[in-house]
Design an enzyme around this catalytic site. Sequence first.
Site, PDB file in Angstrom:
ATOM      1  CG  ASP A   1      -5.462  -0.696   2.301  1.00 36.93           C
ATOM      2  OD1 ASP A   1      -5.107  -1.693   1.661  1.00 36.93           O
ATOM      3  OD2 ASP A   1      -5.937   0.322   1.761  1.00 36.93           O
TER       4      ASP A   1
ATOM      5  CG  HIS B   1      -1.855   1.138   1.245  1.00 35.91           C
ATOM      6  ND1 HIS B   1      -2.972   1.179   0.432  1.00 35.91           N
ATOM      7  CD2 HIS B   1      -1.825   2.322   1.915  1.00 35.91           C
ATOM      8  CE1 HIS B   1      -3.600   2.325   0.624  1.00 35.91           C
ATOM      9  NE2 HIS B   1      -2.927   3.032   1.509  1.00 35.91           N
TER      10      HIS B   1
HETATM   11  C1  GAR Z   1       1.343   0.797  -6.371  1.00 41.63           C
HETATM   12  O1  GAR Z   1       1.731   2.085  -6.031  1.00 41.63           O
HETATM   13  C2  GAR Z   1       0.642   0.127  -5.201  1.00 41.63           C
HETATM   14  O2  GAR Z   1       1.167   0.480  -3.970  1.00 41.63           O
HETATM   15  C3  GAR Z   1      -0.748   0.673  -5.372  1.00 41.63           C
HETATM   16  O3  GAR Z   1      -0.992   0.636  -6.756  1.00 41.63           O
HETATM   17  C4  GAR Z   1       0.247   0.805  -7.449  1.00 41.63           C
HETATM   18  C5  GAR Z   1       0.392  -0.330  -8.427  1.00 41.63           C
HETATM   19  O4  GAR Z   1       1.520  -0.129  -9.234  1.00 41.63           O
HETATM   20  N1  GAR Z   1      -1.720  -0.111  -4.656  1.00 41.63           N
HETATM   21  C6  GAR Z   1      -2.757   0.413  -4.023  1.00 41.63           C
HETATM   22  O5  GAR Z   1      -3.025   1.601  -4.050  1.00 41.63           O
HETATM   23  C7  GAR Z   1      -3.628  -0.577  -3.290  1.00 41.63           C
HETATM   24  N2  GAR Z   1      -4.542   0.091  -2.422  1.00 41.63           N
HETATM   25  P1  GAR Z   1       2.165  -1.340 -10.034  1.00 41.63           P
HETATM   26  O6  GAR Z   1       1.027  -1.980 -10.831  1.00 41.63           O
HETATM   27  O7  GAR Z   1       3.162  -0.680 -10.938  1.00 41.63           O
HETATM   28  O8  GAR Z   1       2.788  -2.284  -9.045  1.00 41.63           O
END
Ligand code: GAR
Length: 205
Positions: free
Chosen positions: A150, A114
Amino acid sequence: MINLAILISGRGSNMEAILRAVKKKKMPVRPVIVIANKSDAKGLQIAKKLGVKTAIVESVGLKGRSWEYDKKLSAVLEENNVTPKNGLICLAGFMRIMSPEFIKRYKGRIINIHPAILPSFPGLHSQRQAVDHGVKYSGCTVHFVDEGVDTGPIILQAIVKVKDDDTEESLSKRILKQEHRIYPKAVRLFAEGKIKVKGRKTIIS
Ligand code: GAR
């Protein structure tokens, strides 16, 4: 050996960081499958390039928790031998909330990244929430997934300083760098059996 499944919805940069680290650092982890809930998730191509099997379990039109959906996920996981006994399920930008049934089935074997220092800024747009709130520090959290959003026991966190002129984009970029560092580390700790959960706390040996 842990059988690893990574669940994604989009870009897949955390997935890539984990897969590359597993290869490079010789962890006791077998990356078995990457599953996306969207057929156009960019990360699917990256997984294929890295030689990992992919699957799509479409969630179009299904909002909120859904055991109907998660049952399909479960079926794909079990078909690929990611089980409640030998599996680890990493949520990596997987933008769905899991049903209590799914969490119960894979209890203690689902982890998530997160982009905030939980319990601050759970849910969506955490980096925007941090900038808008005016916090001086934010960061990222790897945690076990429980029935809340979360809220599960925290495994690792990394701190990022928020600059006066940060935007959602600039802060997200610096947080992402830290995500790529701590998520693979958490996978390794799990695979090596070094994480114990005691109530709300994890104890890392
Ligand atoms: C990341 O920043 C992750 O922490 C966030 O989505 C992005 C995915 O990036 N997740 C959340 O916000 C979950 N609540 P990625 O597809 O490049 O790993």
